[in-house]
Design an enzyme around this catalytic site. Sequence first.
Site, PDB file in Angstrom:
ATOM      1  N   LYS A 229       0.839  -1.197   0.000  1.00  0.00           N
ATOM      2  CA  LYS A 229       0.000   0.000   0.000  1.00  0.00           C
ATOM      3  C   LYS A 229       0.877   1.251   0.000  1.00  0.00           C
ATOM      4  O   LYS A 229       1.506   1.586   0.981  1.00  0.00           O
ATOM      5  CB  LYS A 229      -0.932   0.050   1.210  1.00  0.00           C
ATOM      6  CG  LYS A 229      -2.057   1.054   0.928  1.00  0.00           C
ATOM      7  CD  LYS A 229      -2.572   1.822   2.108  1.00  0.00           C
ATOM      8  CE  LYS A 229      -1.774   2.914   2.690  1.00  0.00           C
ATOM      9  NZ  LYS A 229      -1.718   4.190   1.952  1.00  0.00           N
TER      10      LYS A 229
ATOM     11  N   GLU B 259       9.798   0.967  10.626  1.00  0.00           N
ATOM     12  CA  GLU B 259      10.852   1.963  10.409  1.00  0.00           C
ATOM     13  C   GLU B 259      10.170   3.314  10.588  1.00  0.00           C
ATOM     14  O   GLU B 259       9.387   3.732   9.749  1.00  0.00           O
ATOM     15  CB  GLU B 259      11.428   1.782   9.000  1.00  0.00           C
ATOM     16  CG  GLU B 259      12.834   2.319   8.888  1.00  0.00           C
ATOM     17  CD  GLU B 259      12.834   3.761   8.443  1.00  0.00           C
ATOM     18  OE1 GLU B 259      12.825   4.630   9.356  1.00  0.00           O
ATOM     19  OE2 GLU B 259      12.840   4.012   7.241  1.00  0.00           O
TER      20      GLU B 259
ATOM     21  N   CYS C 230      13.536  10.578   7.513  1.00  0.00           N
ATOM     22  CA  CYS C 230      13.378  10.108   8.899  1.00  0.00           C
ATOM     23  C   CYS C 230      14.690  10.223   9.675  1.00  0.00           C
ATOM     24  O   CYS C 230      14.679  10.418  10.884  1.00  0.00           O
ATOM     25  CB  CYS C 230      12.852   8.697   8.918  1.00  0.00           C
ATOM     26  SG  CYS C 230      13.675   7.619   7.766  1.00  0.00           S
TER      27      CYS C 230
ATOM     28  N   GLU D 102       9.400  15.461  15.779  1.00  0.00           N
ATOM     29  CA  GLU D 102       9.853  15.379  14.391  1.00  0.00           C
ATOM     30  C   GLU D 102       9.092  16.401  13.533  1.00  0.00           C
ATOM     31  O   GLU D 102       7.875  16.334  13.414  1.00  0.00           O
ATOM     32  CB  GLU D 102       9.611  13.967  13.861  1.00  0.00           C
ATOM     33  CG  GLU D 102      10.303  13.701  12.549  1.00  0.00           C
ATOM     34  CD  GLU D 102      10.108  12.268  12.060  1.00  0.00           C
ATOM     35  OE1 GLU D 102       9.016  11.714  12.242  1.00  0.00           O
ATOM     36  OE2 GLU D 102      11.066  11.724  11.476  1.00  0.00           O
TER      37      GLU D 102
HETATM   38  P1  NAP Z   1       1.987   8.228   8.168  1.00  0.00           P
HETATM   39  O1  NAP Z   1       0.617   8.719   8.428  1.00  0.00           O
HETATM   40  O2  NAP Z   1       2.675   7.455   9.214  1.00  0.00           O
HETATM   41  O3  NAP Z   1       1.931   7.396   6.785  1.00  0.00           O
HETATM   42  C1  NAP Z   1       2.759   6.314   6.419  1.00  0.00           C
HETATM   43  C2  NAP Z   1       1.922   5.246   5.734  1.00  0.00           C
HETATM   44  O4  NAP Z   1       0.996   4.691   6.646  1.00  0.00           O
HETATM   45  C3  NAP Z   1       1.089   5.785   4.578  1.00  0.00           C
HETATM   46  O5  NAP Z   1       0.997   4.810   3.576  1.00  0.00           O
HETATM   47  C4  NAP Z   1      -0.255   5.986   5.242  1.00  0.00           C
HETATM   48  O6  NAP Z   1      -1.304   6.012   4.347  1.00  0.00           O
HETATM   49  C5  NAP Z   1      -0.317   4.783   6.146  1.00  0.00           C
HETATM   50  N1  NAP Z   1      -1.258   4.880   7.240  1.00  0.00           N
HETATM   51  C6  NAP Z   1      -1.799   5.996   7.808  1.00  0.00           C
HETATM   52  N2  NAP Z   1      -2.638   5.647   8.810  1.00  0.00           N
HETATM   53  C7  NAP Z   1      -2.641   4.305   8.887  1.00  0.00           C
HETATM   54  C8  NAP Z   1      -3.299   3.364   9.723  1.00  0.00           C
HETATM   55  N3  NAP Z   1      -4.135   3.748  10.685  1.00  0.00           N
HETATM   56  N4  NAP Z   1      -3.055   2.045   9.531  1.00  0.00           N
HETATM   57  C9  NAP Z   1      -2.207   1.634   8.572  1.00  0.00           C
HETATM   58  N5  NAP Z   1      -1.558   2.484   7.739  1.00  0.00           N
HETATM   59  C10 NAP Z   1      -1.762   3.807   7.899  1.00  0.00           C
HETATM   60  O7  NAP Z   1       2.888   9.405   7.768  1.00  0.00           O
HETATM   61  P2  NAP Z   1       2.402  10.745   7.028  1.00  0.00           P
HETATM   62  O8  NAP Z   1       1.036  11.173   7.481  1.00  0.00           O
HETATM   63  O9  NAP Z   1       2.598  10.549   5.600  1.00  0.00           O
HETATM   64  O10 NAP Z   1       3.440  11.774   7.632  1.00  0.00           O
HETATM   65  C11 NAP Z   1       3.275  12.207   8.968  1.00  0.00           C
HETATM   66  C12 NAP Z   1       4.582  12.140   9.680  1.00  0.00           C
HETATM   67  O11 NAP Z   1       5.142  10.836   9.571  1.00  0.00           O
HETATM   68  C13 NAP Z   1       5.655  13.019   9.110  1.00  0.00           C
HETATM   69  O12 NAP Z   1       5.557  14.337   9.455  1.00  0.00           O
HETATM   70  C14 NAP Z   1       6.866  12.367   9.668  1.00  0.00           C
HETATM   71  O13 NAP Z   1       7.086  12.743  10.986  1.00  0.00           O
HETATM   72  C15 NAP Z   1       6.523  10.917   9.618  1.00  0.00           C
HETATM   73  N6  NAP Z   1       7.096  10.218   8.469  1.00  0.00           N
HETATM   74  C16 NAP Z   1       8.167   9.413   8.687  1.00  0.00           C
HETATM   75  C17 NAP Z   1       8.735   8.723   7.637  1.00  0.00           C
HETATM   76  C18 NAP Z   1       9.899   7.824   7.821  1.00  0.00           C
HETATM   77  O14 NAP Z   1      10.514   7.438   6.848  1.00  0.00           O
HETATM   78  N7  NAP Z   1      10.250   7.434   9.028  1.00  0.00           N
HETATM   79  C19 NAP Z   1       8.216   8.865   6.358  1.00  0.00           C
HETATM   80  C20 NAP Z   1       7.094   9.677   6.155  1.00  0.00           C
HETATM   81  C21 NAP Z   1       6.548  10.324   7.234  1.00  0.00           C
HETATM   82  P3  NAP Z   1      -1.797   7.412   3.701  1.00  0.00           P
HETATM   83  O15 NAP Z   1      -0.610   8.206   3.375  1.00  0.00           O
HETATM   84  O16 NAP Z   1      -2.510   6.968   2.517  1.00  0.00           O
HETATM   85  O17 NAP Z   1      -2.652   8.031   4.751  1.00  0.00           O
END
Ligand code: NAP
Length: 501
Positions: free
Chosen positions: A184, A259, A293, A395
């Site tokens: 996904k 991760e 990250c 973060e």
């Molecule tokens: P996120 O919400 O954690 O999204 C990561 C993935 O998880 C996306 O595919 C997202 O889908 C999915 N997801 C969201 N809610 C979920 C749930 N309840 N169950 C299963 N999967 C779910 O991250 P984001 O909203 O894109 O970014 C928010 C913050 O995450 C950033 O500001 C940053 O701090 C962190 N982040 C960290 C990394 C890393 O590499 N460690 C990468 C990106 C973001 P959708 O996108 O379709 O909602």
Amino acid sequence: MSSVQPAETSPRKYQLMIDGKWVDAESGKTFTTPNPATGEILAEVAEGDQADIDKAVAAARKAFEGKWSKVSARDRGRMLYKLSQLIEERTPELAALETSDNGKPIKESTYVDLPQVAENFEYFAGWATKIEGETIPVPGQMFNYTLREPVGVCGQIIPWNFPLLMAAWKLAPALAAGNTIVLKPAEQTPVNAMELGKLIQEAGFPDGVVNIVPGYGETAGAALAAHPGIDKVAFTGSTEVGKLVAKAAAENLTKVSLELGGKAPNIVFADADIEQAVSGAMMGIFFNQGQVCCAGSRLFVEEGVKDQFLERLQAKSANIVVGDPMDQGTHMGPQVSAEQLSRIQGYCDVAQEEGATVLAGGKSPELAAAFQKGYFFQPTIFSDVKNQMRIAQEEVFGPVVSVISFKDEDDLIKQANDTIYGLSAGIWTSNITRAHRFAKAIHAGVIWINTYNMFNAASPFGGYKQSGYGREMGKHALDMYTHVKSVWVDLSGKPIGWFGK
Ligand code: NAP
Ligand code: MG
């Protein structure tokens, strides 16, 4: 500077890839993904949810127990290698799409993301034939050996910051080990996952081995993490959502690897080469618009060189080109979304309320009309930050660095480890013993000495503490995608004497 043409002018259309077929979502719903540089719609994508995840998991199960189980390790390796070659051949097109969907500069898509994507598939192609069991020297007339078997159906949920690369880190080891997958992608960046799906078919993987279901996290993502039909879930994203995924997986005791976020200390000692350290501080926080990250977002600088260091950092950061990500000369494109942009702006406000000083940036830049709807933010430097402030503990996921000064090594190590995260750390020093002392003392999965943001498919990556568990890349990634089975064989040919004759 030369400029690459954006990937297309009218919206592209993508369906779900399930069991080797391109299909609409059961609900018939779609969603759109914008180009974050312009706000224009890049693509309309089928929106998967529970019903589509159910279908994809069933297809992955059928492939795992059927066709895929009969494919030799050599052929799995050949398909992965073929995939890496197809990615190399299609690099210009895929890089332009990556930039159009995510906003990262074309220079980065072309020379960092795409080559590493190809490298990961190539590296794990080589592993397919080298996943071996062992023989154990057990006593008596017994023969004991182990088999390394694939785990089964893997749910993989990835973020938007390195859309193709995160897919490669997850798919390549899983496929090398003989698993099947439901992937996904993030709602913000689904386009190249679907393009990768086409190349996976072209490389010869049987139907159902890789299924790709874009959709929202709360629906498609949550359905995948909680699915009783999967054997493993691998997640990259925020720590907050990582906890939800681990909880959902716990219901079925599904294997999990995570991760997650980071708040890495990047540490400059007075004995460092200052020019080198300045360039490393910039690489640490401004690369990929700070949406990394392992970004070096807490920049610790030793008191004695702080003024000199900040002067150089400010001067060099003023030369960063923010703008059209399709321009070869651009260093920073837009942030990925309006949400991320407002989140970053919010953190800059918080930092100032907490008493930090803005040395550079802190707001969106003025850009040409074509980019006024884009989600751009300036490279931002805060000084006078204390490690307990929110700006130093949470973060931001943007181009915002917090500069914290320190006096001695003991004080520094305490502060550097005072965070819920533990993904990575950097150190800049000419003292070799200090560098290695530090590498041991920091609680993090990756340490960079006089460098930053170095990656290789052969080198493991992953976190301590709330940055997650499991290691991606390198041979350790295979541990996450294999079971170890122990097999015992009696060599004596005699009855077991325990209960008498
Ligand atoms: P996120 O919400 O954690 O999204 C990561 C993935 O998880 C996306 O595919 C997202 O889908 C999915 N997801 C969201 N809610 C979920 C749930 N309840 N169950 C299963 N999967 C779910 O991250 P984001 O909203 O894109 O970014 C928010 C913050 O995450 C950033 O500001 C940053 O701090 C962190 N982040 C960290 C990394 C890393 O590499 N460690 C990468 C990106 C973001 P959708 O996108 O379709 O909602
Ligand atoms: Mg997009």
